[in-house]
Design an enzyme around this catalytic site. Structure first.
Site, PDB file in Angstrom:
ATOM      1  N   GLU A  83      58.706  53.879  32.455  1.00  0.00           N
ATOM      2  CA  GLU A  83      58.205  54.832  33.403  1.00  0.00           C
ATOM      3  C   GLU A  83      59.070  55.255  34.783  1.00  0.00           C
ATOM      4  OE1 GLU A  83      55.384  52.395  35.896  1.00  0.00           O
ATOM      5  OE2 GLU A  83      55.741  50.836  34.408  1.00  0.00           O
ATOM      6  N   CYS A 120      53.520  49.899  32.221  1.00  0.00           N
ATOM      7  CA  CYS A 120      54.522  48.695  31.603  1.00  0.00           C
ATOM      8  C   CYS A 120      53.843  48.519  30.214  1.00  0.00           C
ATOM      9  CB  CYS A 120      54.065  47.540  32.464  1.00  0.00           C
ATOM     10  SG  CYS A 120      54.830  47.610  34.188  1.00  0.00           S
ATOM     11  N   HIS A 244      52.708  39.975  30.407  1.00  0.00           N
ATOM     12  CA  HIS A 244      53.296  41.061  31.153  1.00  0.00           C
ATOM     13  C   HIS A 244      53.619  40.244  32.591  1.00  0.00           C
ATOM     14  CE1 HIS A 244      54.682  44.223  33.880  1.00  0.00           C
ATOM     15  NE2 HIS A 244      53.381  44.247  34.457  1.00  0.00           N
TER      16      HIS A 244
HETATM   17  C1  LIG Z   1      52.438  41.349  44.618  1.00  0.00           C
HETATM   18  C2  LIG Z   1      52.223  42.059  46.066  1.00  0.00           C
HETATM   19  C3  LIG Z   1      50.830  42.525  45.891  1.00  0.00           C
HETATM   20  C4  LIG Z   1      52.350  40.941  47.050  1.00  0.00           C
HETATM   21  O1  LIG Z   1      52.134  41.433  48.150  1.00  0.00           O
HETATM   22  P1  LIG Z   1      52.551  40.676  49.709  1.00  0.00           P
HETATM   23  O2  LIG Z   1      51.747  41.129  50.824  1.00  0.00           O
HETATM   24  O3  LIG Z   1      54.125  41.178  49.808  1.00  0.00           O
HETATM   25  O4  LIG Z   1      52.488  39.248  49.565  1.00  0.00           O
HETATM   26  P2  LIG Z   1      51.644  38.097  49.590  1.00  0.00           P
HETATM   27  O5  LIG Z   1      51.451  38.060  51.101  1.00  0.00           O
HETATM   28  O6  LIG Z   1      50.402  38.511  49.114  1.00  0.00           O
HETATM   29  O7  LIG Z   1      52.171  36.871  49.105  1.00  0.00           O
HETATM   30  C5  LIG Z   1      52.420  36.843  47.861  1.00  0.00           C
HETATM   31  C6  LIG Z   1      52.119  35.515  47.292  1.00  0.00           C
HETATM   32  O8  LIG Z   1      53.042  34.675  47.985  1.00  0.00           O
HETATM   33  C7  LIG Z   1      52.510  33.461  48.592  1.00  0.00           C
HETATM   34  N1  LIG Z   1      53.247  33.078  49.837  1.00  0.00           N
HETATM   35  C8  LIG Z   1      53.314  33.958  50.861  1.00  0.00           C
HETATM   36  N2  LIG Z   1      54.047  33.264  51.816  1.00  0.00           N
HETATM   37  C9  LIG Z   1      54.320  32.083  51.109  1.00  0.00           C
HETATM   38  C10 LIG Z   1      55.029  30.735  51.880  1.00  0.00           C
HETATM   39  N3  LIG Z   1      55.722  30.947  53.088  1.00  0.00           N
HETATM   40  N4  LIG Z   1      54.935  29.781  51.052  1.00  0.00           N
HETATM   41  C11 LIG Z   1      54.276  29.704  49.842  1.00  0.00           C
HETATM   42  N5  LIG Z   1      53.731  30.716  49.204  1.00  0.00           N
HETATM   43  C12 LIG Z   1      53.579  31.980  50.042  1.00  0.00           C
HETATM   44  C13 LIG Z   1      50.944  34.133  49.122  1.00  0.00           C
HETATM   45  O9  LIG Z   1      49.930  32.992  49.165  1.00  0.00           O
HETATM   46  C14 LIG Z   1      50.873  35.118  47.878  1.00  0.00           C
HETATM   47  O10 LIG Z   1      50.279  34.258  46.908  1.00  0.00           O
HETATM   48  P3  LIG Z   1      48.927  34.228  46.317  1.00  0.00           P
HETATM   49  O11 LIG Z   1      48.041  33.807  47.324  1.00  0.00           O
HETATM   50  O12 LIG Z   1      48.703  35.769  45.765  1.00  0.00           O
HETATM   51  O13 LIG Z   1      48.891  33.245  45.059  1.00  0.00           O
HETATM   52  C15 LIG Z   1      53.374  43.063  46.350  1.00  0.00           C
HETATM   53  O14 LIG Z   1      54.581  42.636  46.327  1.00  0.00           O
HETATM   54  C16 LIG Z   1      53.130  44.460  45.385  1.00  0.00           C
HETATM   55  O15 LIG Z   1      52.176  45.403  45.807  1.00  0.00           O
HETATM   56  N6  LIG Z   1      53.735  44.441  44.271  1.00  0.00           N
HETATM   57  C17 LIG Z   1      53.585  45.546  43.494  1.00  0.00           C
HETATM   58  C18 LIG Z   1      52.534  45.685  42.718  1.00  0.00           C
HETATM   59  C19 LIG Z   1      52.447  44.405  41.376  1.00  0.00           C
HETATM   60  O16 LIG Z   1      53.389  43.805  41.281  1.00  0.00           O
HETATM   61  N7  LIG Z   1      50.988  44.094  41.129  1.00  0.00           N
HETATM   62  C20 LIG Z   1      51.008  43.110  39.875  1.00  0.00           C
HETATM   63  C21 LIG Z   1      49.854  43.593  38.972  1.00  0.00           C
HETATM   64  S1  LIG Z   1      50.013  45.241  38.328  1.00  0.00           S
HETATM   65  C22 LIG Z   1      51.210  45.172  37.097  1.00  0.00           C
HETATM   66  O17 LIG Z   1      51.577  44.145  36.761  1.00  0.00           O
HETATM   67  C23 LIG Z   1      51.769  46.315  36.727  1.00  0.00           C
HETATM   68  C24 LIG Z   1      52.995  46.709  37.261  1.00  0.00           C
HETATM   69  C25 LIG Z   1      53.290  46.678  38.771  1.00  0.00           C
HETATM   70  O18 LIG Z   1      54.076  45.976  36.604  1.00  0.00           O
HETATM   71  C26 LIG Z   1      53.243  48.107  37.044  1.00  0.00           C
HETATM   72  C27 LIG Z   1      53.169  48.884  35.589  1.00  0.00           C
HETATM   73  O19 LIG Z   1      52.181  48.323  34.805  1.00  0.00           O
HETATM   74  O20 LIG Z   1      53.637  49.930  35.723  1.00  0.00           O
END
Ligand SMILES: CC(C)(COP(=O)([O-])OP(=O)([O-])OC[C@H]1O[C@@H](n2cnc3c(N)ncnc32)[C@H](O)[C@@H]1OP(=O)([O-])[O-])[C@@H](O)C(=O)NCCC(=O)NCCSC(=O)C[C@@](C)(O)CC(=O)[O-]
Length: 445
Positions: A83, A120, A244
């Site tokens: 992609e 993906c 994935h």
């Molecule tokens: C993944 C997000 C949304 C994270 O977004 P964010 O706002 O950077 O992070 P957050 O604040 O949600 O924190 C992430 C996790 O860390 C934890 N956390 C926070 N601080 C601490 C701490 N101090 N100690 C321990 N834990 C901590 C927090 O609690 C959370 O865990 P959760 O509540 O979700 O279980 C962002 O990075 C993003 O937008 N990523 C890109 C999209 C993505 O990867 N989505 C996944 C599903 S879609 C997919 O897999 C397809 C893809 C992306 O591969 C593309 C395709 O298919 O082509």
């Protein structure tokens, strides 16, 4: 019926790495725990100045062909899943074949080449295409080369920056495979979703929180569809569940939901009932909201049970080891998860012959696919030969300023003249643009 499946795997990581808890988090003013405990990625692999999706794919493919002692005439099909393509017409597979033809006698002129797109998921779809081509008897005794290659970069400052990565996975699909045999049983979960997309732009538009929900919903749908073909799935049916893995924390969420689903109505649910009760059934609740609250409460308790944790440690943890060291490789990610589990089994001397994997692929936009694979006799030797640790250990550690430079180098909108961080050796490199704006490559001894 002769088995068809994955006969060999090679990976090529981007040669740079960014330490997320120790280099990225402090500059962003974040707690390192977000990366070590939450997201679960320690390092993102990134490409050096002379690397891109073509060099990573071609280098992985060359390593695979050399190891198997194959020549271009042995390959009847080259499918690239990506992609991160930079050309809307000419497929990346032609660039990769052109690279390979620089170093081999013979050519790929009679190989069918293409490029697959569904975020993906496309790597898995390319394997399907190769499987169908061989099963249909159209391969003339030749194998298919499937290459999943991506540079998963996000806009600077986007929350997705925490999950970047770059690398390629090359796989040989053939009859009598050494590693895993594919089955005809598959399930799909697919819907028109707007969660992650790149409408004629390099970096994705992402609704991160929604993308997590869509991933889980489509995976669940795919599992139900798979079970409509195979009957109910039980945790003991499979040795590993490679999913994935955009980041290990995502798989943690999927695994808990999956475990609840596949233990429902089993002796495991009964055995857990003394401690955490039976799983909520929708009919016992006045409305959907009350039912969902009860499910969330049940899952909070389920995740703390020893039984769940032991299953997770055995069947899921080994699948996310490499991902935690490299980040998201988009189309390659689920194939990295499979390799990660098989490598862990080699390391721990686990006997896998005849055991099954339940593989869950996913692409935003969105579609999930679930199928099973059976581990073959030659898996151990074939997996031992993949040089994962040496490649990962050899990566150059970027400081934050260097990270900013390399992000600019790979940003199509920017012109950045940056010295390479590593010296290329025995590999394909990007050398610049030709007269029709094509990208050009050379093999460096
Ligand atoms: C993944 C997000 C949304 C994270 O977004 P964010 O706002 O950077 O992070 P957050 O604040 O949600 O924190 C992430 C996790 O860390 C934890 N956390 C926070 N601080 C601490 C701490 N101090 N100690 C321990 N834990 C901590 C927090 O609690 C959370 O865990 P959760 O509540 O979700 O279980 C962002 O990075 C993003 O937008 N990523 C890109 C999209 C993505 O990867 N989505 C996944 C599903 S879609 C997919 O897999 C397809 C893809 C992306 O591969 C593309 C395709 O298919 O082509």
């Amino acid at each position: 019926m002769t088995a068809v499946g994955i006969d060999a795997i090679e990976i090529r990581t981007g040669k740079l790495r960014l330490d997320l808890p120790n280099t990225f988090a402090p500059v962003k003013g974040e707690d390192p725990g977000k990366y070590t405990k939450g997201i679960g990625i320690e390092y993102s692999s990134l490409p050096d100045v002379y690397e891109d999706i073509v060099t990573m794919g071609a280098n992985a493919a060359k390593q695979l062909l050399d190891r198997k002692g194959l020549t271009p005439e042995d390959i009847g099909r080259i499918d690239v899943a990506t992609e991160s393509a930079f050309d809307n017409s000419k497929p990346v597979s032609t660039y990769i074949a052109g690279c390979l033809e620089q170093v081999y006698d013979g050519d790929f002129h009679h190989a069918n080449k293409g490029e697959r797109k569904f975020a993906c998921l496309a790597g898995t779809q390319s394997i399907d295409d190769a499987y169908n081509w061989i099963r249909a008897g159209r391969n003339r005794g030749r194998a298919a080369l499937v290459i999943a290659t991506d540079t998963a970069l996000y806009e600077r400052g986007d929350p997705g920056e925490a999950t970047q990565g770059a690398g390629a996975v090359a796989m040989l699909i053939d009859e009598d495979p050494d590693i895993v045999a594919l089955s005809t049983e598959q399930g799909y979960g697919s819907a028109d979703e707007t969660d992650f997309l790149k409408p004629n732009q390099q970096f994705p538009s992402v609704d991160g929180k929604r993308s997590i929900k869509v991933y889980l919903a489509r995976m669940r749908e795919a599992l139900e569809d798979y079970e409509s073909v195979t009957g109910d799935t039980h945790p003991d049916d499979f040795v590993y569940f490679p999913f994935h893995t955009p980041y290990p924390g995502m798989v943690r969420k999927a695994a808990l939901l999956g475990y609840r689903h596949i233990t429902r109505g089993t002796e495991i649910e009964d055995a857990l009932a003394d401690d955490i009760g039976m799983q909520p059934r929708e009919d016992d609740y006045p409305d959907r909201e009350a039912y969902e609250d009860a499910i969330r409460a049940y899952m909070d308790e389920l995740k703390e049970t020893r039984r769940y944790q032991e299953w997770y440690e055995r069947a899921i943890d080994p699948t996310v080891d490499i991902s935690g060291q490299v980040g998201n490789w988009y189309t390659g990610s689920v194939h990295v998860a499979r390799l990660s589990a098989l490598s862990a089994a080699v390391e721990n001397d686990v006997d896998l012959v005849g055991k099954r994997l339940l593989v869950g692929s996913y692409g935003s936009g969105a579609q999930a696919e679930i199928h099973s694979e059976t581990v073959q006799d030659g898996w151990r030797e074939a997996v031992e030969a993949v040089d994962v640790a040496p490649q990962l250990d050899a990566r150059y550690d970027l400081d934050f300023d260097e990270y900013e430079l390399i992000h600019d180098v790979h940003n199509h909108e920017k012109e950045a003249d940056v010295e390479e961080f590593t010296a290329p050796e025995d590999e394909f490199v990007f050398t610049g643009w030709g007269r029709m704006n094509e990208r050009r490559y050379e093999y460096i001894e």
